[in-house]
Design a protein around this motif. Structure first.
Motif, PDB file in Angstrom:
ATOM      1  N   GLN A 194      42.992  59.247 107.665  1.00 14.71           N
ATOM      2  CA  GLN A 194      42.384  58.117 106.964  1.00 14.71           C
ATOM      3  C   GLN A 194      43.336  57.347 106.073  1.00 14.71           C
ATOM      4  O   GLN A 194      42.913  56.445 105.366  1.00 14.71           O
ATOM      5  CB  GLN A 194      41.196  58.606 106.120  1.00 14.71           C
ATOM      6  CG  GLN A 194      40.146  59.378 106.908  1.00 14.71           C
ATOM      7  CD  GLN A 194      39.409  58.502 107.898  1.00 14.71           C
ATOM      8  OE1 GLN A 194      39.228  57.319 107.671  1.00 14.71           O
ATOM      9  NE2 GLN A 194      38.995  59.067 109.006  1.00 14.71           N
ATOM     10  N   THR A 195      44.600  57.717 106.037  1.00 16.90           N
ATOM     11  CA  THR A 195      45.523  56.921 105.220  1.00 16.90           C
ATOM     12  C   THR A 195      46.638  56.361 106.092  1.00 16.90           C
ATOM     13  O   THR A 195      46.912  56.859 107.183  1.00 16.90           O
ATOM     14  CB  THR A 195      46.177  57.757 104.098  1.00 16.90           C
ATOM     15  OG1 THR A 195      47.045  58.712 104.701  1.00 16.90           O
ATOM     16  CG2 THR A 195      45.155  58.459 103.239  1.00 16.90           C
ATOM     17  N   VAL A 196      47.253  55.318 105.578  1.00 17.11           N
ATOM     18  CA  VAL A 196      48.355  54.701 106.303  1.00 17.11           C
ATOM     19  C   VAL A 196      49.501  55.700 106.469  1.00 17.11           C
ATOM     20  O   VAL A 196      50.112  55.789 107.531  1.00 17.11           O
ATOM     21  CB  VAL A 196      48.832  53.433 105.569  1.00 17.11           C
ATOM     22  CG1 VAL A 196      50.067  52.870 106.240  1.00 17.11           C
ATOM     23  CG2 VAL A 196      47.730  52.397 105.553  1.00 17.11           C
ATOM     24  N   LEU A 197      49.742  56.490 105.419  1.00 10.66           N
ATOM     25  CA  LEU A 197      50.799  57.496 105.514  1.00 10.66           C
ATOM     26  C   LEU A 197      50.550  58.442 106.686  1.00 10.66           C
ATOM     27  O   LEU A 197      51.451  58.714 107.486  1.00 10.66           O
ATOM     28  CB  LEU A 197      50.892  58.297 104.208  1.00 10.66           C
ATOM     29  CG  LEU A 197      51.929  59.426 104.195  1.00 10.66           C
ATOM     30  CD1 LEU A 197      53.327  58.878 104.403  1.00 10.66           C
ATOM     31  CD2 LEU A 197      51.859  60.210 102.898  1.00 10.66           C
ATOM     32  N   ARG A 199      48.687  57.916 109.399  1.00 14.05           N
ATOM     33  CA  ARG A 199      48.795  57.244 110.700  1.00 14.05           C
ATOM     34  C   ARG A 199      50.248  56.931 111.032  1.00 14.05           C
ATOM     35  O   ARG A 199      50.670  56.994 112.178  1.00 14.05           O
ATOM     36  CB  ARG A 199      47.954  55.962 110.725  1.00 14.05           C
ATOM     37  CG  ARG A 199      46.452  56.147 110.517  1.00 14.05           C
ATOM     38  CD  ARG A 199      45.878  57.409 111.078  1.00 14.05           C
ATOM     39  NE  ARG A 199      45.838  57.433 112.539  1.00 14.05           N
ATOM     40  CZ  ARG A 199      45.688  58.531 113.268  1.00 14.05           C
ATOM     41  NH1 ARG A 199      45.605  59.692 112.688  1.00 14.05           N
ATOM     42  NH2 ARG A 199      45.658  58.456 114.565  1.00 14.05           N
ATOM     43  N   MET A 200      51.026  56.568 109.997  1.00 11.32           N
ATOM     44  CA  MET A 200      52.450  56.305 110.239  1.00 11.32           C
ATOM     45  C   MET A 200      53.155  57.585 110.669  1.00 11.32           C
ATOM     46  O   MET A 200      54.069  57.553 111.483  1.00 11.32           O
ATOM     47  CB  MET A 200      53.120  55.768 108.965  1.00 11.32           C
ATOM     48  CG  MET A 200      52.827  54.325 108.648  1.00 11.32           C
ATOM     49  SD  MET A 200      53.192  53.210 109.996  1.00 11.32           S
ATOM     50  CE  MET A 200      54.894  53.626 110.242  1.00 11.32           C
ATOM     51  N   VAL A 202      51.877  59.970 112.446  1.00  7.68           N
ATOM     52  CA  VAL A 202      51.595  60.130 113.871  1.00  7.68           C
ATOM     53  C   VAL A 202      52.395  59.118 114.696  1.00  7.68           C
ATOM     54  O   VAL A 202      52.972  59.457 115.735  1.00  7.68           O
ATOM     55  CB  VAL A 202      50.084  59.963 114.143  1.00  7.68           C
ATOM     56  CG1 VAL A 202      49.799  60.015 115.632  1.00  7.68           C
ATOM     57  CG2 VAL A 202      49.298  61.041 113.417  1.00  7.68           C
ATOM     58  N   ALA A 203      52.464  57.873 114.203  1.00  5.59           N
ATOM     59  CA  ALA A 203      53.165  56.828 114.953  1.00  5.59           C
ATOM     60  C   ALA A 203      54.639  57.176 115.130  1.00  5.59           C
ATOM     61  O   ALA A 203      55.188  57.054 116.229  1.00  5.59           O
ATOM     62  CB  ALA A 203      53.031  55.483 114.231  1.00  5.59           C
ATOM     63  N   THR A 206      55.056  60.060 117.515  1.00  2.00           N
ATOM     64  CA  THR A 206      54.783  59.712 118.909  1.00  2.00           C
ATOM     65  C   THR A 206      55.960  58.987 119.539  1.00  2.00           C
ATOM     66  O   THR A 206      56.400  59.315 120.633  1.00  2.00           O
ATOM     67  CB  THR A 206      53.544  58.802 119.010  1.00  2.00           C
ATOM     68  OG1 THR A 206      52.478  59.440 118.326  1.00  2.00           O
ATOM     69  CG2 THR A 206      53.161  58.570 120.440  1.00  2.00           C
ATOM     70  N   THR A 221      58.175  56.534 104.988  1.00  2.00           N
ATOM     71  CA  THR A 221      57.265  57.561 105.501  1.00  2.00           C
ATOM     72  C   THR A 221      57.961  58.919 105.558  1.00  2.00           C
ATOM     73  O   THR A 221      57.427  59.923 105.085  1.00  2.00           O
ATOM     74  CB  THR A 221      56.754  57.178 106.897  1.00  2.00           C
ATOM     75  OG1 THR A 221      56.166  55.884 106.826  1.00  2.00           O
ATOM     76  CG2 THR A 221      55.721  58.173 107.394  1.00  2.00           C
ATOM     77  N   GLY A 273      53.971  64.043 116.968  1.00  2.00           N
ATOM     78  CA  GLY A 273      52.955  63.149 117.478  1.00  2.00           C
ATOM     79  C   GLY A 273      51.546  63.700 117.504  1.00  2.00           C
ATOM     80  O   GLY A 273      50.596  62.937 117.548  1.00  2.00           O
TER      81      GLY A 273
END
Lengths: 326, 537
Positions: A194-197, A199-200, A202-203, A206, A221, A273
Motif C-alpha cells: 500500500q505504499t509507494v516504497l 511498490r517501488m 517490487v518494481a 522485477t 528506494t 520481485g
C-alpha cells in the motif's frame, strides 16, 4: 458501462482476495500439519507452555526476517544482519551500563546504529553498482569487528532493566516483544502493498533496467530498504539483549542465514520481485515449531539441523514446482 | 519429411488450432501470418520448446513428439529464434561448438577448436568475424549470423528460422539466402518465418498462411502475389466484398489530410541537440525539432540511430554534446541564451526536463513483464524521490487510469489486472505507450515503435503520434521501416555510420535520395557492400 465496470472490478477484487488467501493458506496448512504431527508424536508438545516458549523466542528473528524480505524482494541480499545486530547490542550495553545513559537514549542510538550500517550497505551498492552480496559481506566483518572493539570482546551483563520487554505479560502469556514483532509483520505487509516504497521495491526487484529507463531514480528506494533492514536489526538487538540479559559481541552469528531461510520457506524469490512478509512470518514459525518439536521428541542438535536443511530445500522445491505449473 | 496432424495449442486462448501441414525434404517452406497468428507457437511445438495440447507429428515416417529442445535436436530439428541463444561471455568458437567442444580427458583442445571454427566461418563467408572474439563484442547482425552458422553446421534435417533477417544488414541477408539454398540442395527442409514478403517471394518454394491459429492454406510460391498474401493473412479465404484487389491498404491519409493534420507550428525549435558524440557509434550529431513536428530518423541497422536516442535520453553517457529544450512560451524565446545545457546524465534527469523515450526493447527495459497492466502504467508517474516513497499507493486510482488507457488505446485484455507477460507484442507496446502518455513530456523519442506488432496496433501507434503532434509535442522517430517514416514524418534526417547526413523536408520525399544518403556514410570504408538499387528494387 459503470455498473458493468463496478461488477467487473469487484469480481476481480474477490478473485484477487481469494488468491491472496490461497497464498497464506498453503503456509498456514503446512504449519498446522507440523503442529499436528508433533502433537501426536510427543505427548508434551501440545501445551500452552510450548507455544509461549516459541512465541517468546522468535521476535528478534521475525523482525530481522521482515527486513530481509524487503531486501530480497528488491533483488538484493543482506549478509550483515547478524553482525549489525551484535554491534547494536554492544553499543546499547556500553551506553546503558558504562555510560549510564537512560534506557530510551541507548535504545535510540542502537537502532540508529543499525540504520546507519544498513544505509551504508544500500548507498555503496546502489551508487557504485557493487553487488549487495559483496558490500554486505564486508559490512558483516566490519560490524563484527566493531562489536568486539566497543565491548573489548567481553560479554556485557545488562541486568534486569529491560527484561520486561521479553517477559510474558500477565494473563496474556506472550511478551510485549512478540506483540511488537507481529505488529512489524503486519506493518511490513501493508507497506509492501500500500505504499509507494513497497511498490517501488517490487518494481526494482522485477526489472531494475525498466525502472531506470522509465526515468525513476532507484537510489532512494534502495537506500531506504537497506536502512530499514539495518534499523530493524537494531530493534531486534534490543529484544535479544532483553531476552538474554546480556550483550554478547558473538551473538547473531548465522542469523543472516536463518532469516534468509525463513524468507525462502515463505516463498520469497532470491531473484527479487516477489515475496510476502506474512509468509516470511509463517516461515519463522515453521522453523521454530520444527526445532522445538524435534527437541521435545528427543532429537539431537545435529539431527535438528539436518531436518531443518531438508525442510528449506523441500519448501523451495514445492514453490518452484507450483510456479512452473501456473 | 515432417508432417503435423491437427496440431493444437491452448494458452489462455487457442494459439494454434488443428494445423495439419507437411514439409518436404529440400524445400523452403515459408510460414506467413499477422502477429498472433500462431506461427511462433507452431514452430516452438515442432522444435520441442512447447508441448502441443493435442495433435501429433511424424518425422520421416516415425512418430515424433519431442519433450524438449535437446530431444528435437537429436532428431535433427534445429530452431533459430528471434531471441538469441548465444553465451556472450564465451568466444565465437566456443559458442559455435558449445555442445561438441573438442577435448581430451576434459581438457579443451583450443587449437583444434579454433581451426574448426575458422574453417566453419570461412565456409560460411563470415570473413570479418574472428573466432577468438567474445560474442559480446559482436553486433546483433553478426551474432545472428553466428547462430545460424552454428545451427547449420550441426546435423540437421529440419531448420526453423523465425524472422532471421530482422536484425541483418542487406549483405548479411544475401549471404544467408545463399546458405539456405545450399542447405536446401542437401535435402534440408527449411521452415521460414518472415514479415518481409518480397523476401518470401524470392526464396520460398511453398507458402503456408496462418490466421488466428488456423491454417488458411498452402500455395506454391509462384501462384500467389504479394497482395494476395496480405489479403489471406488479413481476411483468410473469405475476402470481404468491396475490396476487389484484396489488399487491405493500411489507411493511408490522403495527401490533403496529411498536410492538414501534420503542419508543425513554425515558431522556433523545441529541442536543440548540438554536437552529440559517443565514438565510434555517434559522431558529432546536431539537429533540431520544432513543436508539433515529427522528425523521422532513417539509417541502416547499426548506424547509430538507437545510440543517438539513448544519449539524448541519458541512458548512456556521451563523450560530448549539448542539448536544450526551449520553452514554448514566446516570452522565454525573446531572451535568447548563449550556450546550451549539458545532456541529461540519467533517464531520470531527461524525464524531469521533459524528454521521454519509448525504447526499442520493450521486454528488457520497457515493461515489468510479471506485473499487471495497471501497475505498469501507474509506476510511470513516480520519480523515486524520498518524499514520494512515504506516500500511500492508491491501487484504485491506478486501475482507473489504466482503464482509461485500455479504452483509448484499445489494449486487448479482460481487465487491467492482466499480466503483461501474457499480452501480444502489439498490446505490450500499447502498455508502454500508455506508460509514457501517463507520464507526459515535451519531447517524445520513439525507437522502432512498431517493431513486431500487428497492423491494427500499428495504426494506433500512428494515431498516438498524430495526437501528440497536435498537442505541440516534438517527436523523434527512429525506424528501420522506411515506408513508415515516409508516411508519418514531416521531416526525415538520415544518419549513416554515426554521422548526420542530411535533412529532407516533407511531405514529398524522394526515396532514392534518402536511401542513397543512408549508404553515403559508409562510402570509402567498404563496410556496406550492398548495392543501392537492391533496396530500391
Amino acid at each position: 458501462m459503470s455498473a458493468n465496470t463496478v461488477r467487473e472490478t469487484s469480481a476481480n477484487n474477490s478473485r484477487a482476495w481469494q488468491q491472496v488467501l490461497l497464498q497464506y493458506a498453503g503456509m498456514a496448512l503446512a504449519l498446522i500439519v507440523l503442529v499436528t504431527v508433533f502433537s501426536i508424536k510427543s505427548k508434551t508438545f501440545f501445551s500452552a507452555a510450548t507455544f509461549t516458549t516459541i512465541a517468546n523466542s522468535i521476535p528478534d528473528l521475525t523482525i530481522v526476517a521482515v527486513g530481509m524480505t524487503f531486501v530480497l524482494i528488491v533483488g538484493g541480499i543482506d549478509l550483515s544482519v547478524g553482525s549489525v545486530l551484535a554491534l547494536a547490542s554492544s553499543i546499547f550495553a556500553i551506553l546503558l551500563i558504562d555510560w549510564h545513559w537512560p534506557l530510551w537514549g541507548a535504545g535510540i542510538i542502537a537502532v540508529l546504529c543499525g540504520g546507519i550500517c544498513g544505509g551504508i550497505n544500500g548507498f555503496v551498492s546502489a551508487q557504485y553498482r557493487i553487488p549487495a552480496f559483496i558490500v554486505t559481506l564486508g559490512m558483516l566483518e566490519i560490524a563484527r569487528g566493531g562489536a568486539y572493539l566497543v565491548t573489548n570482546s567481553e560479554t556485557k551483563y545488562v541486568g534486569s532493566s529491560i527484561e520486561w520487554a521479553t517477559e510474558p505479560i500477565t494473563n496474556l502469556a506472550v511478551s510485549p516483544a512478540f506483540l511488537f514483532s507481529v505488529l512489524v509483520v503486519l506493518a511490513g505487509q501493508w507497506m509492501l502493498h500500500q505504499t509507494v516504497l513497497g511498490r517501488m521495491t517490487v518494481a526494482i526487484g522485477t526489472n531494475a533496467e525498466t525502472v531506470r529507463m522509465s526515468g525513476i531514480r532507484t537510489l532512494p528506494t534502495l537506500l531506504s530498504i537497506y536502512t530499514l533492514c539495518g534499523a530493524l536489526c537494531g530493534i531486534a538487538a534490543l529484544i535479544q539483549t532483553s531476552r538474554l540479559s546480556t550483550a554478547d559481541p558473538n551473538s547473531g552469528a548465522g542469523l543472516e542465514l536463518a532469516a534468509i531461510a525463513a524468507c525462502v520457506i515463505g516463498g520469497t524469490s532470491l531473484r527479487g520481485g516477489s515475496g510476502s512478509v506474512i509468509n516470511t512470518f509463517f516461515g519463522v514459525l515453521i522453523v521454530s515449531v520444527l526445532q522445538s518439536g524435534l527437541a521435545q521428541m528427543g532429537a539431537s542438535d545435529p539431527m535438528k539441523r539436518i531436518v531443518t536443511g531438508l525442510v528449506i530445500i523441500f519448501a523451495v522445491l514445492i514453490d518452484s514446482l507450483r510456479s512452473k505449473q501456473s | 519429411m515432417l508432417t503435423t496432424h491437427e496440431l493444437t495449442k491452448d494458452y489462455a486462448t487457442r494459439a494454434v488450432d488443428s494445423v495439419s501441414l507437411e514439409f518436404q525434404p529440400g524445400e523452403i517452406h515459408a510460414l506467413l501470418g499477422a502477429n498472433g497468428a500462431g506461427k511462433s507457437t507452431l514452430c516452438k511445438m515442432i522444435a520441442g520448446l512447447v508441448r502441443p495440447t493435442s495433435g501429433s507429428m511424424t518425422l520421416a515416417g516415425r512418430s515424433y513428439s519431442p519433450r524438449g529442445k535437446e530431444e528435437a535436436e537429436r532428431s535433427g530439428v534445429q530452431i533459430v529464434q528471434q531471441e538469441l541463444n548465444l553465451v556472450p561471455s564465451l568466444s565465437v568458437a566456443e559458442n559455435l561448438f558449445l555442445s561438441i567442444l573438442p577435448h581430451r580427458w576434459g581438457v579443451l583442445r583450443t587449437r583444434r577448436l579454433l581451426e574448426n571454427a575458422r574453417q566453419l566461418l570461412r565456409d560460411f563467408g563470415l570473413h570479418s568475424i574472428d573466432p577468438c572474439d567474445h560474442v559480446s563484442e559482436l553486433g546483433v547482425g553478426e551474432r545472428q549470423m553466428v547462430e545460424i552458422a552454428a545451427n547449420l553446421s550441426r546435423e540437421c534435417r529440419i531448420l526453423i528460422l523465425d524472422e532471421p533477417t530482422a536484425a541483418l544488414s542487406l549483405s548479411e541477408t544475401e549471404l544467408l539466402m545463399q546458405h539456405l539454398y545450399d542447405a536446401k540442395r542437401k535435402g534440408v527442409s527449411i521452415l521460414y518465418i518472415s514479415h518481409r514478403l518480397d523476401e518470401v517471394e524470392q526464396i520460398a518454394d511453398r507458402i503456408s498462411i496462418l490466421r488466428d491459429g488456423k491454417l488458411v492454406g498452402t500455395w506454391p510460391q509462384n501462384t500467389l502475389s504479394q497482395s494476395e498474401m496480405v489479403s489471406f493473412m488479413t481476411y483468410g479465404k473469405d475476402r470481404p466484398e468491396g475490396s476487389s484487389t484484396g489488399v487491405p491498404t493500411p489507411q493511408q491519409p490522403t495527401e490533403v489530410e496529411r498536410r492538414d493534420s501534420h503542419s508543425p507550428k513554425k515558431d522556433g525549435p523545441l529541442l536543440i541537440v548540438h554536437r552529440v558524440s559517443r565514438r565510434p557509434r555517434v559522431q558529432s550529431v546536431s539537429f533540431e525539432v520544432a513543436a508539433g513536428e515529427i522528425l523521422g530518423i532513417a539509417g541502416l541497422v547499426g548506424s547509430g540511430r538507437t545510440e543517438l536516442l539513448r544519449l539524448i535520453f541519458g541512458a548512456d553517457r556521451a563523450d560530448q554534446g549539448e542539448m536544450e529544450i526551449r520553452s514554448t512560451e514566446p516570452s522565454a524565446n525573446s531572451t535568447p541564451r548563449h550556450g546550451l545545457a549539458p545532456l541529461p546524465r540519467t533517464p531520470a534527469h531527461a524525464v524531469e526536463r521533459g524528454i521521454v523515450m519509448i525504447s526499442e526493447d520493450r521486454k528488457s527495459d520497457g515493461l515489468w513483464l510479471p506485473q499487471s497492466i495497471a501497475s505498469n502504467i501507474a509506476w510511470s508517474k513516480f520519480r523515486g524521490s524520498f518524499v514520494e516513497l512515504l506516500r500511500p499507493f492508491w491501487s484504485r486510482h491506478a486501475n482507473s487510469t489504466a482503464e482509461t488507457f485500455r479504452r483509448s488505446l484499445a489494449i486487448r485484455c479482460d481487465n487491467t489486472q492482466h499480466i503483461c507477460q501474457a499480452l501480444s507484442g502489439g498490446n505490450q507496446q500499447k502498455v508502454v505507450l500508455a506508460k509514457w502518455l501517463n507520464r507526459d513530456g515535451k519531447v517524445f523519442l520513439f525507437d522502432e515503435p512498431t517493431r513486431g506488432i500487428d497492423a491494427a496496433a500499428r495504426e494506433i501507434v500512428y494515431q498516438v503520434m498524430r495526437d501528440l503532434c497536435q498537442r505541440g509535442k516534438g517527436l523523434v522517430v527512429v525506424s528501420s521501416d522506411l515506408e513508415e517514416l515516409l508516411k508519418i514524418s514531416h521531416r526525415i534526417g538520415v544518419i549513416s555510420n554515426g554521422r548526420w547526413m542530411k535533412d529532407f523536408q516533407g511531405p514529398d520525399f524522394c526515396r532514392e535520395e534518402i536511401v542513397a544518403e543512408m549508404f553515403e556514410g559508409y562510402q570509402n570504408q567498404g563496410k556496406a557492400i550492398v548495392r543501392k538499387n537492391e533496396v530500391l528494387q
